[in-house]
Design a protein around this motif. Structure first.
Motif, mmCIF file in Angstrom:
data_model
loop_
_atom_site.group_PDB
_atom_site.id
_atom_site.type_symbol
_atom_site.label_atom_id
_atom_site.label_comp_id
_atom_site.label_asym_id
_atom_site.label_seq_id
_atom_site.Cartn_x
_atom_site.Cartn_y
_atom_site.Cartn_z
ATOM 1 N N ARG B 165 36.023 45.079 23.907
ATOM 2 C CA ARG B 165 37.361 45.678 23.966
ATOM 3 C C ARG B 165 37.693 46.366 22.639
ATOM 4 N NH1 ARG B 165 39.587 48.561 26.654
ATOM 5 N NH2 ARG B 165 39.094 47.284 28.457
ATOM 6 N N LEU B 166 37.352 45.699 21.531
ATOM 7 C CA LEU B 166 37.619 46.303 20.214
ATOM 8 C C LEU B 166 36.769 47.560 20.022
ATOM 9 C CD1 LEU B 166 37.847 43.136 17.912
ATOM 10 C CD2 LEU B 166 39.718 44.628 18.651
ATOM 11 N N PHE B 167 35.531 47.504 20.450
ATOM 12 C CA PHE B 167 34.639 48.658 20.323
ATOM 13 C C PHE B 167 35.202 49.854 21.090
ATOM 14 C CE2 PHE B 167 31.118 50.961 22.490
ATOM 15 C CZ PHE B 167 30.588 51.613 21.387
ATOM 16 N N ILE B 168 35.690 49.597 22.281
ATOM 17 C CA ILE B 168 36.176 50.696 23.120
ATOM 18 C C ILE B 168 37.504 51.257 22.601
ATOM 19 C CG2 ILE B 168 37.082 51.226 25.434
ATOM 20 C CD1 ILE B 168 34.912 49.160 26.434
ATOM 21 N N ARG B 170 38.945 50.638 19.387
ATOM 22 C CA ARG B 170 39.119 50.844 17.941
ATOM 23 C C ARG B 170 38.066 51.759 17.319
ATOM 24 N NH1 ARG B 170 42.341 46.434 16.140
ATOM 25 N NH2 ARG B 170 43.900 46.205 17.773
ATOM 26 N N SER B 171 36.850 51.758 17.873
ATOM 27 C CA SER B 171 35.811 52.558 17.226
ATOM 28 C C SER B 171 35.828 53.996 17.762
ATOM 29 C CB SER B 171 34.426 51.942 17.475
ATOM 30 O OG SER B 171 34.031 52.185 18.796
ATOM 31 N N ARG B 172 35.327 54.919 16.959
ATOM 32 C CA ARG B 172 35.307 56.325 17.380
ATOM 33 C C ARG B 172 34.405 56.498 18.604
ATOM 34 N NH1 ARG B 172 32.403 60.962 16.515
ATOM 35 N NH2 ARG B 172 33.643 62.881 16.488
ATOM 36 N N THR B 173 33.227 55.890 18.544
ATOM 37 C CA THR B 173 32.296 56.019 19.675
ATOM 38 C C THR B 173 32.903 55.415 20.937
ATOM 39 O OG1 THR B 173 30.460 55.806 18.115
ATOM 40 C CG2 THR B 173 29.951 55.499 20.436
ATOM 41 N N GLY B 174 33.567 54.294 20.765
ATOM 42 C CA GLY B 174 34.185 53.646 21.915
ATOM 43 C C GLY B 174 35.252 54.522 22.547
ATOM 44 N N ARG B 175 36.067 55.145 21.689
ATOM 45 C CA ARG B 175 37.132 56.001 22.229
ATOM 46 C C ARG B 175 36.536 57.234 22.914
ATOM 47 N NH1 ARG B 175 40.832 54.306 17.612
ATOM 48 N NH2 ARG B 175 39.844 55.880 16.333
ATOM 49 N N ILE B 200 24.235 56.197 24.890
ATOM 50 C CA ILE B 200 24.803 55.033 24.179
ATOM 51 C C ILE B 200 25.265 53.973 25.191
ATOM 52 C CG2 ILE B 200 26.791 54.278 22.796
ATOM 53 C CD1 ILE B 200 26.505 56.946 21.244
ATOM 54 N N ALA B 201 25.975 54.429 26.218
ATOM 55 C CA ALA B 201 26.492 53.472 27.209
ATOM 56 C C ALA B 201 25.355 52.766 27.936
ATOM 57 C CB ALA B 201 27.383 54.198 28.212
ATOM 58 N N PHE B 202 24.325 53.519 28.295
ATOM 59 C CA PHE B 202 23.209 52.914 29.023
ATOM 60 C C PHE B 202 22.485 51.894 28.131
ATOM 61 C CE2 PHE B 202 18.948 52.595 30.798
ATOM 62 C CZ PHE B 202 19.232 52.428 32.144
ATOM 63 N N THR B 203 22.273 52.286 26.869
ATOM 64 C CA THR B 203 21.580 51.379 25.946
ATOM 65 C C THR B 203 22.411 50.120 25.697
ATOM 66 O OG1 THR B 203 20.547 53.296 24.910
ATOM 67 C CG2 THR B 203 20.474 51.231 23.675
#
Lengths: 431, 299
Positions: B165-168, B170-175, B200-203
């Motif tokens: 949740r934080l990755f999605i 808070r992080s640039r890649t997540g957003r 990235i999502a698949f990995t």
């Protein structure tokens, strides 16, 4: 005209005599081609691969000794892990090949139930090397299918007799078996035996996890909460190993006496606590006193040399199946005046046959079901022997624990009384 | 009463933790790539095989036992790095824009290839390494002995949920991933490298599956077929939670695990079918799952 008719009659008679002579003087094959069915993939391979390895070793031994009447054995292995449909089609394909002489099939009771009528239909002599469902010969005759094992009635009743003798104060029993006919049949046999021998025993949990389950943590919690005196299980292969790995560190086997019907086959792969009751579904403990006199140590030595580990009972069952096939051919050849037998002569010779296998004596009843003794013991250790062994053993006479031929097995169990157990040999009486 | 509820709760959460790792990876891949990856379970079993093999090597080499803990994580990372980008760039990317039937067939083909690959590389016998479990010992909860390793799994699942949740958010890649999920075309128009986001999502999905497998090995022998069983359960969880829903996967994992635990305790004959009965009930009432929607998607 009369002359022409007599020539026709002569030719017909010649053809008849020729075909009859073919029937009694089958050409000796260059090799005896045998289809061997076992699990070689999936969690069941933990049980099935020792069977295959046992086949390889016993074939080497028989061939090194000159084969069967000079004919070497050649095996084609079929993986039962492909599922019942694949097993059936592979059996049919092999049986239709003219060079296939004999089948040793199969491990799974379900596959044996499916293959037995096909063996009869295709007139292919077949030995079920492991399948032990008592339903196999219950409602049908299978003239081409032979099972040199005790069936599930004898096998599981033997465990009940053992743990009632070993744990006379038992009041609460739990059952955890795989969720298919083998597991459910065993549960019914255990419950029926308890009802006959000690009706006051309460079944406090009855669990049937899916065959091939990888995690049993909830089942372990459930069994812990039920506080049984005895836990009976006929989990096997990878399932049994995973159950033991997850239950042992959680103290389940300190709380309850565990009984693993197929435990011997896994006790070299997993750290099974000493004192757990295990057995071999028959007499296939290669270190037993009888086996020591019958060539099992030589087989075990060859097995150890080839695979760098000791054989377990599936390997012995497979080896014994080959010994039965060999004895059948030899008996049929002798009865045929030294000529190679037809399939009909072979099956006729095997009917009612008594032989010494590598681990004991085996007799086919009239229904082609085998009578073998039941060896049960406890996981233990013996000085000078590396790894776990069976201790505190008992050997139940095969005839005594097998329902009479033609009698409903569950009705037979229900007719027994506690006196039946009193007359049985006691744990520790066979060392 | 509490004495009997606590073991049920612990068992349900421990079961849910193992299911969650796989299901959340599946749902993450679906939400970004819009592909139902049938081969996802194979990455679970490959992660398990690699972790068990590395653990066995560590113990066999006489290295400190505690190294088996980071080995679980590193094994999953290795599997993700090895398979994630290659599989996405070759097979999976080929299916973008194609029908769902083609996507399922291609990933099913990949599943079969990976299953055979495991047999070739690791053999057919069970592989097992339990050092992390034995090091942590046991605890008694509600009168029942549990492995501390089971409790660790529950905690780790919670950490993964929060971290995702934080990755999605808070992080640039997540957003950027969230933007791709919300509207792929607009994201491309805004200059987001969607192909990179897919990889990235698949990995990440492969990593989550592999960490699930790796974390299972200390209590379970790894054998062929493990991936298929896990995958079927993950499908049920994803369907109940709603495909594409991270928190949905977590709650659905708990629901499925609770159904299974209740069945084992009170109706053992329903053990195998309990998760699917729950799935059936949920889909009859909410066809897109508890948190899913037919028109809008979120991650």
């Amino acid at each position: 005209m009369a002359h022409r008719t007599s020539i026709k009659t002569l030719l017909a008679a010649t053809a008849l005599v020729t075909s009859a002579s073919v029937a009694v003087a089958q050409d000796k094959p260059a090799s005896l081609d045998v289809g061997v069915f076992t699990f070689m993939s999936g969690p069941a391979a933990a049980y099935g691969m020792p069977g295959r390895q046992g086949a390889e070793v016993v074939i080497d031994m028989i061939n090194a000794a000159g084969g069967i009447d000079g004919v070497p054995i050649s095996a084609t292995f079929v993986d039962e892990g492909q599922g019942a449909e694949g097993v059936i089609s592979e059996y049919r394909r092999l049986a239709e090949e003219p060079e296939t002489d004999f089948m040793i099939a199969a491990l799974s009771s379900g596959n044996c139930l499916a293959l037995a009528p096909i063996a009869d239909q295709m007139e292919m002599p077949t030995v079920g090397w492991n399948c032990d469902s008592h339903q196999l010969f219950a409602d049908a005759e299978h003239p081409y299918f032979f099972r040199p094992n005790g069936n599930t009635i004898a096998e599981f009743m033997a465990y009940v007799i053992y743990f009632l003798d070993n744990n006379p104060d038992v009041e609460r029993v739990a059952i955890i078996n795989p969720d298919y006919s083998f597991g459910h049949d065993a549960a019914e046999i255990v419950k029926a035996s308890l009802a006959a021998f000690k009706p006051e025993v309460e079944i406090v949990a009855e669990l049937f996890p899916k065959l091939g389950s990888s995690t049993y943590q909830t089942e372990v919690s459930r069994l812990s909460a039920a506080r049984p005196d005895v836990i009976f299980s006929n989990l096997w292969g990878g399932d049994l190993e995973n159950f033991v790995r997850q239950a042992a560190p959680r103290g389940l086997f300190r709380q309850s006496q565990a009984v693993f019907a197929l435990g011997e086959s896994s006790m070299n792969n997993v750290d099974m606590p000493e004192g757990v009751i295990v057995g071999v579904l028959g007499d296939g403990w290669w270190r037993s006193p009888d086996a020591a006199e019958l060539g099992a140590p030589e087989f075990a030595e060859a097995y150890q040399t080839k695979f760098e580990k000791a054989p377990v009972f599936p390997a012995m069952k497979m080896a014994n199946a080959f010994m039965v096939m060999k004895a059948g051919y030899e008996k049929a050849i002798e009865a045929n005046g030294g000529a190679w037998p037809t399939d009909e002569q072979l099956t006729a010779a095997m009917e009612g046959m008594t032989i010494d296998t590598l681990t004991g004596s085996m007799t086919f009843r009239a229904d082609n079901d085998g009578i073998v003794d039941q060896v049960v013991g406890m996981v233990g250790s013996v000085e000078g022997i590396e790894g776990p062994v069976l201790t505190n053993m008992v050997r139940y006479d095969g005839d005594a624990v097998l329902p009479p031929e033609g009698e409903d097995p569950m009705a037979w169990i229900a007719s027994l009384t506690p006196d039946f157990i009193a007359a049985m040999p006691k744990p520790g009486s066979y060392e | 009463m509490l004495q009997s509820i606590i073991p049920l709760a612990v068992d349900a959460l421990a079961n849910a933790a193992l299911i969650f790792f796989v299901a959340v990876g599946l749902t993450l891949v679906f939400s970004v790539l819009r592909i139902l990856n049938v081969a996802h379970g194979s990455f679970y079993s490959i992660g398990a095989y690699v972790a068990a093999s590395v653990g066995l090597w560590i113990v066999g080499a006489g290295l400190p036992d505690w190294l088996t803990f980071p080995a679980l994580l590193l094994s999953a990372a290795f599997v993700a790095a090895l398979f994630g980008p290659i599989v996405e760039k070759t097979l999976v990317s080929w299916t973008y824009g194609k029908s769902e039937a083609v996507q399922v067939l291609v990933t099913f083909g990949l599943f079969l290839i990976l299953e055979d690959l495991q047999r070739i590389v690791f053999g057919i016998q069970s592989v097992y390494q339990d050092t992390p479990m034995t090091m942590l010992g046991i605890s008694e909860i509600g009168g029942i002995v549990y492995l501390n390793y089971q409790l660790l799994l529950i905690g780790l699942a919670g950490v993964v949920l929060v971290a995702l949740r934080l990755f999605i958010t808070r992080s640039r890649t997540g957003r950027l991933l969230a933007a791709v999920v919300a509207d792929r075309e607009v994201s491309e128009a805004l200059g987001i490298d969607t192909q990179r986001m897919f990889m990235i999502a698949f990995t990440l999905g492969v990593f989550l599956a592999a960490i699930g497998g790796a974390m299972a090995t200390p209590t379970t022998g790894v054998a062929p077929g493990l991936g298929a069983d896990t995958m079927v359960l993950a499908f049920a969880v994803a369907a109940i939670g709603g495909l594409g829903q991270v928190e949905g996967a977590a709650i659905a994992s708990i629901i499925v695990a609770t159904a299974k635990v209740l069945a084992i305790y009170f109706a053992p004959s329903l053990d195998a079918v309990a998760p699917y009965l729950v799935m059936l009930a949920v889909l009859l009432v909410k066809p897109y799952g508890l948190f899913g929607s037919g028109s809008t998607r979120k991650i």
